[in-house]
Write an enzyme that holds these catalytic residues in place. Structure first.
Site, PDB file in Angstrom:
ATOM      1  N   CYS A 135      19.035  37.678 -30.072  1.00 12.68           N
ATOM      2  CA  CYS A 135      19.430  39.070 -29.827  1.00 12.68           C
ATOM      3  C   CYS A 135      18.290  39.891 -29.242  1.00 12.68           C
ATOM      4  O   CYS A 135      18.144  41.089 -29.541  1.00 12.68           O
ATOM      5  CB  CYS A 135      19.952  39.745 -31.096  1.00 12.68           C
ATOM      6  N   GLN A 188      12.149  43.496 -39.765  1.00 10.06           N
ATOM      7  CA  GLN A 188      11.343  42.309 -40.004  1.00 10.06           C
ATOM      8  C   GLN A 188      10.045  42.635 -40.729  1.00 10.06           C
ATOM      9  O   GLN A 188       9.239  41.738 -40.957  1.00 10.06           O
ATOM     10  CB  GLN A 188      11.037  41.605 -38.663  1.00 10.06           C
ATOM     11  N   ASP A 228      12.117  50.322 -36.141  1.00  9.70           N
ATOM     12  CA  ASP A 228      13.002  49.252 -36.575  1.00  9.70           C
ATOM     13  C   ASP A 228      12.170  48.330 -37.472  1.00  9.70           C
ATOM     14  O   ASP A 228      11.365  47.547 -36.997  1.00  9.70           O
ATOM     15  CB  ASP A 228      13.532  48.502 -35.354  1.00  9.70           C
TER      16      ASP A 228
HETATM   17  C1  LIG Z   1      14.122  43.340 -35.425  1.00  2.00           C
HETATM   18  C2  LIG Z   1      15.563  43.457 -35.785  1.00  2.00           C
HETATM   19  N1  LIG Z   1      16.207  44.613 -35.553  1.00  2.00           N
HETATM   20  C3  LIG Z   1      17.492  44.789 -35.877  1.00  2.00           C
HETATM   21  C4  LIG Z   1      18.227  43.786 -36.444  1.00  2.00           C
HETATM   22  C5  LIG Z   1      19.664  44.038 -36.759  1.00  2.00           C
HETATM   23  O1  LIG Z   1      19.907  43.942 -38.127  1.00  2.00           O
HETATM   24  P1  LIG Z   1      21.407  43.802 -38.662  1.00  2.00           P
HETATM   25  O2  LIG Z   1      22.064  42.749 -37.833  1.00  2.00           O
HETATM   26  O3  LIG Z   1      21.239  43.414 -40.076  1.00  2.00           O
HETATM   27  O4  LIG Z   1      22.046  45.127 -38.499  1.00  2.00           O
HETATM   28  C6  LIG Z   1      17.595  42.550 -36.696  1.00  2.00           C
HETATM   29  C7  LIG Z   1      18.290  41.399 -37.306  1.00  2.00           C
HETATM   30  O5  LIG Z   1      19.328  40.911 -36.859  1.00  2.00           O
HETATM   31  C8  LIG Z   1      16.240  42.392 -36.356  1.00  2.00           C
HETATM   32  O6  LIG Z   1      15.601  41.249 -36.585  1.00  2.00           O
END
Ligand SMILES: Cc1ncc(COP(=O)(O)O)c(C=O)c1O
Ligand SMILES: Cc1ncc(COP(=O)(O)O)c(C=O)c1O
Lengths: 415, 147, 415, 147
Positions: free
Chosen positions: C372, C209, C206
């Protein structure tokens, strides 16, 4: 306000560009994707320039403004469909919306009304776009349910004569298109929804080709779920709508999981927020949702009834104009009775791809091929067709150009 | 008009009178290829004699570009050995990717140089290549059968 | 070119707007979503104004131009990641990308290397965003596989001491974040990828960031799949990237099904196009993909190394500035060693929500809450934190504003 | 400054000295509510005596708005019967949705009118409602138990 397609066309900047050595663009491919008026383009840009922030997540002013804009768009969509606001889910496209319902049903556990297993059946039609066919094939394969379908007559209508035997006690879902993207056929829904509900099945409507072109009232249609794409409704790319009846959305399991769709999360498991949040994982396509709101506001201002009437008269004009061309065969209904402004045809031995290329050389954009409804074109014995599709910005000038373009192609390839 | 670069006389001739468009009942390998974006389909049979391309026959439906291209292919490749056929195919592939900057080696490609205009229409390149991909696939299969 | 954040900030129109009674906008919430430069906003608008058409589907000039623009964006992304062009899949967001790989693995049949069943395990970490946790929880629940995780130390680092026992022969996938969106921690990947590959597992990164903030080379990282969102990388909302190694994408089953991702379709079943098409069902988010291309081109012109260095020096400045405030506790690494520009903290008894609200009243946008990553904040005993995150357009002025804002809040709530 | 509308003295007082913030060991119903967007949590106990709200006690963590709001709630609702409590809750809900256009009925809402400013901050309304939702839930459960 009187409806004037010529004036409307001025709202769409792309329509004043030229094609292949200075030819006027005659855009007859709105069935694939529509063009965008300035108000829609500006709504997206303004969101970025002024209000961009992650919705629902910040305590700061930008986040408040972004949330207002995004939720405001949701209420515009709800009004447009005569739906309740919490019944409207933003997706990336109709394709995602249809996958959402199919996958979510696949996620339903025993005891949930959406749970499927080997004894159950899913009913589609032979005129479905791949987006409303393959997700159901896959769901059937995953669950052991049986996929069945209504066939299409030579005239391009659904054969509903076996409605009561095809949709029976085993049927859990009937998924069909409102308007065929190949034939233009508009499917009468009343008998189907009545029968489906009689046996306890839900009705999923692929409204990609209807919502942009005629007034839509989900309550009056008596359907359960609906999908359409923003980009075919003068809206941005990258946004679609999934609508579902509130009581059904409450029971439907989620599809995409992640941020913002949760109630509680531990390392082991998670629980879900109520709809629509349950179905909107992650930072959403905010600017596109806002753009779609602007698009539906624009269409509403033009009048969905006016748009529909305008398209009906263009369709009549086109069907008549094409009918005099030798060797030209309309694939689909030959009158405007229960049909929309999508007109497919073949032209003697001239392959659609060649015809399309010739038309392009004249500045005329149409689509050729199987239009992502390959089982249908095969069934009708025309693996490929040429398709012209009209929208609010088209005029009889555009159709005259097409008709003489087709005749020009006959000369060109007849040499 | 620019369109004439695409639809040269030779192409329309081949479209109207396609060569070897009748599947030979005997063959070493038969393949069926599809162009998923437009629905064009071709069935193509290859018969080898050692490394000699003894026969190519086909049936299918598609646009003038795809039909002419395979028709020209049969004329070009029947009677060549596989190495020569490969040289021709490579040269044709190269021409298709030239974006209108090349005319093609007429010595080598003969009628196929008429397809040079296709390289300016990105959406049509796969039409022109449909038969050539089928031939490649079939000849590899036929060769494999020889063991 | 020398890197000057003040000049760069001028490219971002929103940064010159004001907040709450004329305060300068101090945007320190790029970890949630980044702001957009004019070139990105214009790239999307220009697509609509000039080239809009359905890609891959038309024989007309607009369709050609749209296809060129869309595929051009794909090649920009590929270059940006040092990937091959066919390895790059456009999605709507990182959330979709992560769901894509989890659902696609769930679709793998026996015999496919991605097939999971009861004996298998999935390894994540305690610092995952919900988007890289819940999809795996769900996959585990669907397949019977076991979900395991690396824990996080009090300092906010992964505890890798049990690497060899946690990642074992049963492990099919190791999914983890490159940089924590709460702690700023950058996870060292080498040992993890080595061990994962030793046992035949794939590594899903992932990179939400990290990709926007530092040079990324998927080959050098030796990972198998990667996800990030355009909107955090100065790109449009509504577009994300899923990258996978070509040989793995060839074997991975599709996720969303529908138009344009097929090879052949009958009423009964369908076969798939090769990647990336296999993973891009429907008319794609074309304008957003083009916008993302413009965003990555912009970032490349600024220099990813410069951006990273700039953020490192801002982070150092911020950590030092915050360290002198009484009652302020940094949650996460206290030095810039293996950490990025996301800084979370608590402030005595002042709840993050209240602090955030006070900062907002000063024009300062930060994020508050569990970000989140609820299991992580719970584990660390701080159900909510205040988070400031920096990007290329931030300056030490912004950080000074934050630091005195925090002190102001102490006074305000201390009354 | 506008922020003072939000953070009135009364609110900060309740935040610092929350009323009835200690779960009573006996209760008719206990509920646990969460604000999923910020992570605030509350546990709330309700004891009824017929239709009289005999006791409300709670524990939890959250921002000053959520904590003050539930603290004020306990002061307001303990000793009222459920019908009266409903009138107060409806009035409070109405105030929260007023977008800053109303001041609240001080007769009825007492200290809770200090939360009027919250209605101008859409993201904070759910903070103010957390305890009220929990009370509603718990009192329904407690009532159900009486049969
Ligand atoms: C580490 C990380 N993973 C996943 C996401 C999910 O990204 P998105 O909401 O743009 O799909 C985010 C941001 O919200 C994030 O910071
Ligand atoms: C009838 C119909 N259904 C579904 C779709 C799929 O829509 P999209 O590709 O925007 O997801 C289309 C258009 O392509 C369509 O015409």
């Amino acid at each position: 306000m009187t409806f004037d397609a010529r004036t409307i066309a001025k709202d769409f900047p792309i329509l004043s560009r030229t094609i292949r050595d200075g030819k006027r663009l005659v855009y007859l491919d709105s069935g694939a994707t529509s063009q965008k008026p300035n108000v829609v383009i500006d709504a997206e840009s303004d969101f970025y320039r002024l209000h961009n922030a992650a919705v629902h997540r910040g305590a700061h002013q930008l986040a408040e403004e972004a949330t207002d804009a995004y939720e405001g768009a949701r209420s515009i969509v709800a009004n447009f469909l005569n739906a309740d606001i919490d019944e409207v889910v933003f997706t990336k496209s109709a394709t995602e919306s249809l996958n959402l319902i199919a996958y979510a049903m696949g996620n339903a556990q025993i005891g949930n009304r959406f749970h499927l297993n080997a004894g159950d059946s899913i009913v589609v039609t032979e005129m479905e776009h791949h987006a409303n066919l393959i997700p159901w094939q896959q769901l059937a394969a995953r669950t052991g349910a049986t996929l069945k379908w209504f066939t299409v007559t030579a005239e391009g209508r659904l054969d509903l004569s076996n409605l009561d035997s095809l949709v029976d006690a085993s049927t859990k879902v009937v998924a069909l298109t409102h308007q065929s993207n190949v034939l233009g056929t508009i499917n009468p829904l009343e008998d189907i929804t009545r029968r489906a509900h009689e046996v306890g099945a839900v009705v999923v409507l692929d409204a990609c080709q209807s919502v942009p072109h005629m007034p839509t009232d989900v309550k009056a249609l008596d359907i359960d779920f609906l999908a359409f794409s923003g980009h075919k409704a003068v809206g941005p790319t990258g946004v679609g709508i999934f609508w579902g009846r509130a009581d059904l959305l409450a029971e439907l399991p989620p599809f995409l999981t992640g941020g913002s769709m949760i109630e509680n999360v531990t390392m082991e498991s998670a629980t879900w927020a109520p709809a629509p949040r349950k179905f909107e994982a992650g930072v959403p396509n905010m600017a596109q949702a806002v753009g779609l709101g602007a698009a539906l506001t624009y269409l509403t201002a033009m009048g969905m009834d006016n748009i529909h009437q305008h398209e009906m008269s263009l369709t009549k004009y086109l069907l008549e104009g094409l009918s005099v061309i030798t060797d030209l065969r309309i694939i689909g209904p030959k009158t405007t009775d229960l049909r929309g402004g999508v007109v497919s045809f073949t032209l003697g031995d001239i392959h659609p791809h060649d015809l399309g290329q010739y038309l392009d050389s004249q500045g005329i954009a149409v689509r050729t091929g199987h239009h992502c409804a390959w089982p249908l074109t095969r069934k009708l014995g025309v693996p490929a067709t040429t398709r012209a599709s009209v929208y609010l910005y088209n005029t009889t000038d555009d159709l005259d150009a097409l008709i003489s373009g087709v005749q020009g192609a006959q000369k060109y390839f007849g040499r | 008009m620019q369109l004439d670069n695409l639809y040269q006389e030779v192409i329309l001739d081949h479209y109207k009178n396609p060569q070897h468009k009748k599947l030979n009942a005997t063959y070493d390998a038969q393949v069926h290829h599809i162009n998923p974006s437009c629905g064009d389909e071709i069935t193509l049979n290859v018969t080898l004699d050692g490394d000699l391309v003894k026969d190519v026959s086909w049936d299918g439906m598609g646009c003038s570009i795809s039909q002419a291209s395979v028709s020209i292919l049969t004329d070009l490749l029947i009677g060549k050995n596989l190495d020569q056929a490969q040289v021709v195919a490579d040269s044709f592939m190269h021409l298709m990717q030239s974006k209108g900057t090349e005319k093609g080696d007429e010595e080598l490609l003969e009628d196929a140089v008429a397809l040079a205009g296709v390289s300016q229409y990105p959406a049509r390149i796969k039409c022109a290549l449909l038969g050539w991909m089928a031939f490649k696939d079939a000849s590899v299969q036929a060769l494999a059968k020889q063991g």
